[in-house]
Design a protein around this motif. Structure first.
Motif, mmCIF file in Angstrom:
data_model
loop_
_atom_site.group_PDB
_atom_site.id
_atom_site.type_symbol
_atom_site.label_atom_id
_atom_site.label_comp_id
_atom_site.label_asym_id
_atom_site.label_seq_id
_atom_site.Cartn_x
_atom_site.Cartn_y
_atom_site.Cartn_z
ATOM 1 N N ILE A 45 0.853 -1.456 -0.004
ATOM 2 C CA ILE A 45 -0.219 0.094 0.101
ATOM 3 C C ILE A 45 0.914 1.244 0.116
ATOM 4 N N ARG A 95 -2.314 2.681 -7.690
ATOM 5 C CA ARG A 95 -2.397 4.126 -7.532
ATOM 6 C C ARG A 95 -2.089 4.916 -9.019
ATOM 7 N N THR A 135 -16.726 -0.549 -0.488
ATOM 8 C CA THR A 135 -15.371 -0.311 -1.273
ATOM 9 C C THR A 135 -15.533 -0.745 -2.565
ATOM 10 N N PRO A 174 -6.853 -2.244 -1.950
ATOM 11 C CA PRO A 174 -6.983 -2.539 -0.463
ATOM 12 C C PRO A 174 -8.222 -2.025 -0.069
ATOM 13 N N ALA A 182 -6.886 4.578 0.262
ATOM 14 C CA ALA A 182 -6.447 3.408 1.080
ATOM 15 C C ALA A 182 -6.097 3.670 2.360
#
Length: 543
Positions: free
Chosen positions: A19, A34, A112, A381, A536
């Motif tokens: 992460i 990302r 999510t 995540p 995240a």
């Protein structure tokens, strides 16, 4: 409702680096979630590989049948219609079915999935649907047969389903009687404080129980009630109709098992070589498939060219196992290392939403995907939250506590505050007294030895008893101080039990209906409205 980002202690060093420090672990995974180009690249690959997955129309027909029964909402049917069309992508995530949905993290995973699908659709300008994978084929009954709520006495109370599972079967195949449902519902009803929302909650739970013969069906009905209007598609991995569709995938897993095994072992070695522990078992002889025999879910391994279980209850040649698959597909299921491959073979997975433990063990599967002509999806995540109601926030402000203080140094902070309430500093004063006493007493003991050597051990024993009495007085002093500030210390206790019950993050313990009882069903939509974008980072939600 106010939302503030803050950090939460991680349970996995590998997931934490995935992460926050992706460059350190990128050889263990696929694309970086990302990076915008990762999403575009993944979408392009899914378009190119459309023909490698199970037929969309057949898959949706199966999902439509299941959702009609457990998740019959207009928006779900819209999602299914979109999924049926070539070019529609999916955000997929899942969890074991838990009692009354289990802990909050299940709800946060569903949130999510929904939020990520919506964002991806906007980003890619094409349809993306949310899918929740209920891991009903898992057989660990003790992991799913309970949930927790907090009592008015600030105790973490366990609500448990005591149904005896019998054989070590999949959770979706363990029958739950109406008597067992009633016992669990009565427990929860007794523990939930009275509120305007409680009657509706109990009515919903009773209805789900009455219409369900097992934990997974009730789990699906409750998820449908919470998220069906947001278009969340549900599936149960133990659904016999789904298993029929999966026959070609299981066939490839069996035929290419000798190729899959070394990929898991190589990835495991790479992970441990980086200094991370493995989050799933990887054995040289593991087949990474389960076979259900007389209600028991047996993990298969390979011995002398045959497929057997650890105890030798079943034994098949490759050809015999393939014949069993053709005739009895319902007897087969995946383990944690082949389930990602099955998910990828069924859906056009743009990304999969995972908790930290899952992110860690998915690293073992990276090189297995290409063996079946697949590619690891983007790993997203799961969003993480801690709910802090207004009274709790006031207590924290009053005591000068931050979320990090509660998380990392609560006991020390509590004791420091308590000591400050006394007219003198208890710990230093008693320590000073002990030191002064020993300083005076040690020379005396040595002098006694000049009279008679046997007086030395007697003097040491006497010294220890006096020190014990000083410590006893210290404890009594602290107890008296605690009694004097009992109301304030109860506020301290409420802070910790609310945020870190049993020393764990709130989301890993408490049940959603404890919070719905307090805030109503609308607070889920309130979270979606307040958290406008995926992140995240852990988020503190001030209710």
């Amino acid at each position: 409702m106010n939302v503030v980002s803050d950090s939460l202690k991680s349970g996995s060093a590998l997931a934490d680096d995935y992460i926050n420090h992706f460059s350190q672990v990128e050889d263990l995974y696929g694309d970086d979630f990302r990076m915008e180009e990762s999403w575009n690249r993944r979408a392009e690959w899914l378009d190119e590989s459309e023909g490698t997955r199970i037929d969309r129309v057949a898959l949706v027909a199966c999902l439509r049948q299941y959702n009609n029964e457990h998740n019959d909402h207009k928006e779900v049917h819209k999602s299914l219609e979109l999924l049926e069309q070539t070019g529609t992508l999916a955000v997929v995530g899942g969890q074991q079915s838990g009692l009354f949905t289990g802990s909050l993290l299940v709800v946060y995973k569903a949130l999510t999935i929904i939020m990520a699908a919506k964002e991806a659709q906007e980003k890619l300008q094409r349809p993306v649907v949310p899918v929740f994978w209920i891991a009903g084929e898992d057989h660990d009954w003790d992991e799913v047969n309970h949930t927790y709520v907090m009592t008015p006495e600030l105790k973490v109370a366990r609500v448990k389903m005591d149904a005896a599972p019998g054989p070590r079967n999949s959770v979706s195949h363990i029958k739950v009687t109406s008597e067992k449902w009633k016992q669990s519902l009565d427990q929860l009803a007794a523990l939930l404080p009275d509120s305007v929302n409680k009657p509706e909650i109990l009515q919903l739970l009773h209805q789900a129980a009455e219409e369900s013969g097992n934990l997974s069906d009730a789990f699906a009905k409750l998820l449908g009630r919470l998220f069906g209007e947001l278009g969340l598609i549900l599936l149960d991995s133990a659904d016999p109709a789904l298993r029929q569709l999966e026959i070609p995938v299981f066939e490839r897993m069996i035929k290419q098992n000798d190729e899959l095994g070394p990929t898991y072992q190589a990835s495991a070695a790479r992970i441990t070589g980086h200094g991370y522990p493995l989050q799933a078992d990887v054995t040289v002889d593991g087949a990474n498939l389960f076979y259900i025999y007389e209600g028991n879910r047996l993990l298969l391994q390979k011995q002398n060219g045959s497929f057997t279980d650890r105890k030798g209850i079943v034994n098949f040649t490759k050809e015999e196992l393939l014949s069993e698959l053709t005739n009895h597909p319902d007897r087969f299921s995946n383990n944690v290392l082949t389930r990602p491959l099955m998910q990828e073979s069924l859906f056009p997975v743009l990304c999969t939403v995972l908790g930290q433990g899952e992110i860690s063990y998915w690293a073992i599967t990276k090189d297995a995907f290409p063996v079946l002509g697949l590619k690891m999806p983007i790993l997203l995540p799961r969003m993480s939250f801690t709910l802090v109601h207004g009274t709790l926030r006031k207590y924290m402000e009053h005591f000068g506590l931050s979320f990090q203080d509660v998380q990392h140094r609560f006991d020390d902070a509590r004791q420091s505050w308590l000591n400050a309430q006394a007219d003198f500093d208890i710990d230093p004063r008693f320590e000073e007294t002990r030191n002064a006493f020993e300083k005076l007493y040690e020379p005396l003991i040595r002098e006694l030895g000049t009279i008679q050597h046997g007086l030395i051990p007697l003097g040491e024993k006497n010294k220890d008893k006096i020190l014990e009495q000083i410590s006893y007085l210290e404890r009594k002093t602290k107890q008296a101080l605690e009694k004097q500030h009992e109301a304030a210390l109860r506020q301290w206790e409420q802070i910790y039990v609310s945020l870190f019950p049993m020393g764990k993050p709130q989301e890993r313990v408490y049940n959603i209906f404890y919070y719905i009882n307090r805030y109503g069903f609308s607070w889920i939509n309130d979270i979606l409205g307040s958290c406008t974008r995926y992140t995240a980072e852990h988020q503190i939600i001030e209710m």
